[in-house]
Design a protein around this motif. Structure first.
Motif, mmCIF file in Angstrom:
data_model
loop_
_atom_site.group_PDB
_atom_site.id
_atom_site.type_symbol
_atom_site.label_atom_id
_atom_site.label_comp_id
_atom_site.label_asym_id
_atom_site.label_seq_id
_atom_site.Cartn_x
_atom_site.Cartn_y
_atom_site.Cartn_z
ATOM 1 N N VAL A 1 5.093 -67.457 -21.898
ATOM 2 C CA VAL A 1 5.026 -67.815 -23.427
ATOM 3 C C VAL A 1 3.581 -68.569 -23.938
ATOM 4 N N LYS A 2 3.790 -68.595 -25.631
ATOM 5 C CA LYS A 2 1.883 -69.034 -25.464
ATOM 6 C C LYS A 2 1.872 -70.730 -24.498
ATOM 7 N N ILE A 3 0.610 -70.755 -24.308
ATOM 8 C CA ILE A 3 0.421 -71.452 -23.437
ATOM 9 C C ILE A 3 0.864 -73.177 -24.238
ATOM 10 N N CYS A 4 1.581 -73.193 -24.282
ATOM 11 C CA CYS A 4 2.275 -74.711 -24.636
ATOM 12 C C CYS A 4 1.495 -76.049 -24.270
ATOM 13 N N SER A 5 1.617 -77.438 -25.743
ATOM 14 C CA SER A 5 0.636 -78.448 -25.762
ATOM 15 C C SER A 5 1.345 -79.143 -24.912
ATOM 16 N N GLY A 6 0.648 -80.205 -24.502
ATOM 17 C CA GLY A 6 1.374 -81.687 -24.060
ATOM 18 C C GLY A 6 1.110 -81.511 -22.255
ATOM 19 N N TRP A 7 0.319 -80.594 -21.769
ATOM 20 C CA TRP A 7 0.181 -80.159 -20.141
ATOM 21 C C TRP A 7 -0.622 -81.244 -19.334
ATOM 22 N N LYS A 8 -0.042 -81.930 -18.195
ATOM 23 C CA LYS A 8 -0.820 -82.812 -18.376
ATOM 24 C C LYS A 8 -1.751 -82.636 -17.090
ATOM 25 N N ARG A 9 -0.791 -81.473 -16.052
ATOM 26 C CA ARG A 9 -1.991 -80.929 -15.456
ATOM 27 C C ARG A 9 -2.498 -79.551 -16.036
ATOM 28 N N ASP A 10 -3.544 -78.313 -15.585
ATOM 29 C CA ASP A 10 -3.965 -77.304 -16.360
ATOM 30 C C ASP A 10 -2.807 -76.660 -16.092
ATOM 31 N N PRO A 11 -2.572 -75.689 -17.647
ATOM 32 C CA PRO A 11 -1.588 -75.297 -17.304
ATOM 33 C C PRO A 11 -1.711 -73.406 -16.522
ATOM 34 N N VAL A 12 -2.912 -73.718 -16.062
ATOM 35 C CA VAL A 12 -3.918 -72.310 -15.353
ATOM 36 C C VAL A 12 -4.398 -72.775 -14.663
ATOM 37 N N GLY A 13 -3.676 -73.824 -14.125
ATOM 38 C CA GLY A 13 -4.839 -74.438 -12.814
ATOM 39 C C GLY A 13 -3.960 -74.129 -11.309
ATOM 40 N N ALA A 14 -2.975 -73.818 -11.249
ATOM 41 C CA ALA A 14 -1.865 -73.422 -10.340
ATOM 42 C C ALA A 14 -1.421 -74.164 -9.127
ATOM 43 N N LYS A 15 -1.300 -76.092 -9.232
ATOM 44 C CA LYS A 15 -1.564 -76.845 -8.820
ATOM 45 C C LYS A 15 -0.315 -77.275 -8.418
ATOM 46 N N VAL A 16 -0.603 -77.163 -6.716
ATOM 47 C CA VAL A 16 0.485 -77.137 -5.764
ATOM 48 C C VAL A 16 0.459 -78.599 -5.069
ATOM 49 N N GLU A 17 1.697 -79.405 -5.672
ATOM 50 C CA GLU A 17 1.897 -80.680 -5.242
ATOM 51 C C GLU A 17 3.243 -80.156 -4.301
ATOM 52 N N GLY A 18 3.211 -81.275 -2.890
ATOM 53 C CA GLY A 18 4.623 -80.616 -2.448
ATOM 54 C C GLY A 18 4.660 -79.339 -2.180
ATOM 55 N N ASN A 19 6.046 -79.171 -3.010
ATOM 56 C CA ASN A 19 6.532 -78.055 -3.009
ATOM 57 C C ASN A 19 6.574 -77.282 -4.318
ATOM 58 N N LYS A 20 5.843 -77.768 -4.931
ATOM 59 C CA LYS A 20 5.964 -77.403 -6.070
ATOM 60 C C LYS A 20 4.889 -76.822 -6.688
ATOM 61 N N LEU A 21 5.213 -75.371 -7.168
ATOM 62 C CA LEU A 21 3.194 -74.538 -7.861
ATOM 63 C C LEU A 21 3.674 -75.048 -9.179
ATOM 64 N N TYR A 22 2.491 -75.637 -9.624
ATOM 65 C CA TYR A 22 2.406 -75.748 -11.311
ATOM 66 C C TYR A 22 1.876 -74.684 -12.513
ATOM 67 N N GLY A 23 1.999 -74.714 -13.173
ATOM 68 C CA GLY A 23 1.616 -73.637 -14.267
ATOM 69 C C GLY A 23 2.779 -73.149 -15.489
ATOM 70 N N GLN A 24 1.925 -72.810 -16.003
ATOM 71 C CA GLN A 24 2.729 -71.785 -17.866
ATOM 72 C C GLN A 24 3.134 -70.520 -16.492
ATOM 73 N N GLY A 25 4.083 -70.345 -16.768
ATOM 74 C CA GLY A 25 5.008 -68.613 -16.024
ATOM 75 C C GLY A 25 5.083 -69.093 -14.665
ATOM 76 N N ALA A 26 4.940 -70.281 -13.627
ATOM 77 C CA ALA A 26 4.898 -70.237 -12.642
ATOM 78 C C ALA A 26 6.136 -69.727 -12.233
ATOM 79 N N LEU A 27 7.297 -70.284 -12.983
ATOM 80 C CA LEU A 27 8.965 -69.787 -12.549
ATOM 81 C C LEU A 27 8.745 -68.740 -13.185
ATOM 82 N N ASP A 28 8.681 -69.005 -15.061
ATOM 83 C CA ASP A 28 9.039 -67.523 -15.681
ATOM 84 C C ASP A 28 8.142 -66.387 -16.205
ATOM 85 N N MET A 29 7.559 -65.177 -15.194
ATOM 86 C CA MET A 29 7.980 -65.404 -14.234
ATOM 87 C C MET A 29 7.065 -65.349 -13.009
ATOM 88 N N LYS A 30 6.048 -65.485 -12.542
ATOM 89 C CA LYS A 30 4.833 -65.045 -12.124
ATOM 90 C C LYS A 30 5.729 -64.679 -10.992
#
Ligand code: ZN
Length: 410
Positions: A93-122
């Protein structure tokens, strides 16, 4: 010895590190729908590096969207058995507003990898890319073929990437299809991984045009108020009897938009209502149209009311048909086996709550290919702080590869 034991060392190549690296690389490339050029090149290069011969399939729609882009397609295997379509979308989807982390930063915290589309569906795209990479290594042992398609524009209004695969006959040779959307995140409440989704509701978007008659607002009885009649239509839609299915659950209706009227002293003569309707198997486009026409007819409105669907570049993409793949299909069985062998658990068979490219593939009135959905868990789909669970993504990539080995290795 079962088939997967024979290929244990191959499955073991799929570890968290490998999965994390590829999802991370994909997340770092922004790819909102209609802006997929960079990720298309990345996937194309990756496939070339693993000794496949990918080709770019042009997707062009000039009537409404003026979109031009490319699906990436590659094959592994031969014609000595079934052809399995392995489909994943590259866009988000278009990168949405409200992100605290970088939406294209692919930050890993423990088991979680954050990012727009990380789950759906990269995560699902990565799983499919890794699966064909490993299958390539045992290509001479396969009896059958995987047709890998990384598509554009799944998140856009018409799903033009997969639509073009079907329209151009690329899916004609496919006997079954696997879409690696985040299954667990879109399963009904209470269904988690391990799960395998073997169906989905469909969806149509009503566009209802109400035409009244203008008059001076001081003498409203001389006109026909289109807004008032549109309101009656909305109330009737809300009470409409909807479809229901023992496996897919209930249909649903949601009024999305109403337009019309002005600020001068005039009776509004035009109104337009948009309403979303989710349907179950057996409810066709014609029936969905007729349902609305019938309840509106009963209202005896003075306005003229026309029921239609949203404008679309092709009639086939006006809506999404519902579908269910048989629980007894060989692909379902082999994926159940893969889950059992690799996780020790039998997957719950369930359905996808929303719509996607799998509808085009699974719908009897469209590609009519038995279709399943398998994918990792995570949360915040289409919203800030979207993440994928990396342990689950690793397991799902193994199960996907295992399921394909079960299907294609004698
Ligand atoms: Zn998706």
């Amino acid at each position: 010895m079962n088939k997967l034991e024979k290929h244990q060392s191959l499955i073991k190549e799929i570890n968290r590190e490998k999965v994390e690296k590829l999802i991370s690389d994909l997340v770092k490339i922004p790819s909102p729908w209609f802006e997929e050029e960079e990720i298309t090149n990345f996937v194309d290069d990756y496939l070339k590096r693993i000794k496949l011969e990918p080709w770019l399939h042009k997707v062009s729609e000039q009537k409404i969207t003026k979109f031009e882009g490319h699906n990436v397609i590659a094959e592994v295997g031969n014609n000595d058995g079934p052809t399995v379509l392995l489909n994943a979308h590259m866009d988000t989807v278009k990168i949405c507003s409200g992100w605290k982390r970088d939406p294209v930063g692919a930050k890993v915290e423990g088991n979680k990898l954050y990012g727009q589309g990380a789950l759906d569906m990269k995560s699902g795209l990565a799983a499919a890319m890794i699966a064909i990479e490993l299958l390539k290594k045992i290509e001479n042992k396969l009896k059958g073929k995987v047709l890998f398609t990384a598509v554009v524009d799944e998140e856009g209004p018409y799903g033009l990437g997969t639509d073009a695969l079907i329209r151009d006959g690329i899916t004609d040779s496919c006997d079954m299809a696997i879409v690696t959307e985040p299954a667990a995140a879109f399963a009904p409440k209470g269904v988690n991984n391990p799960c395998l989704l073997i169906g989905a509701r469909g969806r149509y978007l009503y566009e209802i045009k109400v035409r009244g008659k203008s008059a001076h607002g001081a003498m409203p009885y001389l006109g026909v108020n289109a807004l008032v009649d549109a309101s009656k239509v909305i109330l009737a839609l809300e009470k409409m009897k909807l479809g229901s299915h023992p496996f897919l659950g209930e249909g649903s209706l949601c009024v999305l938009k109403v337009e019309g009227g002005g600020e001068t002293i005039s009776v509004p003569d035009k109104s337009r209502v948009l309403a979303d309707r989710h349907v179950v198997v057996g409810e066709t486009e014609e029936q969905v149209k007729k349902d609305a026409e019938e309840i509106i007819e009963k209202l005896n409105l003075k306005s003229q009311v026309e029921v239609g669907f949203r404008d679309a570049p092709y009639p086939e993409v006006k809506g999404y048909g519902s579908y269910i793949t048989s629980k007894d299909h060989i692909m379902v069985k082999e994926f159940e086996n893969s889950f059992m062998e690799l996780t020790g658990q039998k997957p719950v068979l369930s359905s996808f709550m929303s719509i996607g490219d799998f509808n085009y593939l699974g719908d009897k009135n469209r590609a009519n290919i038995p279709t399943i959905i398998i994918g990792a868990d995570g949360d915040n789909v289409h919203s800030p702080e979207e993440y994928v669970d990396l342990e689950d993504a690793t397991t799902i990539t193994q199960v996907l590869t295992g399921g394909l080995i079960n299907l294609l290795c004698p």
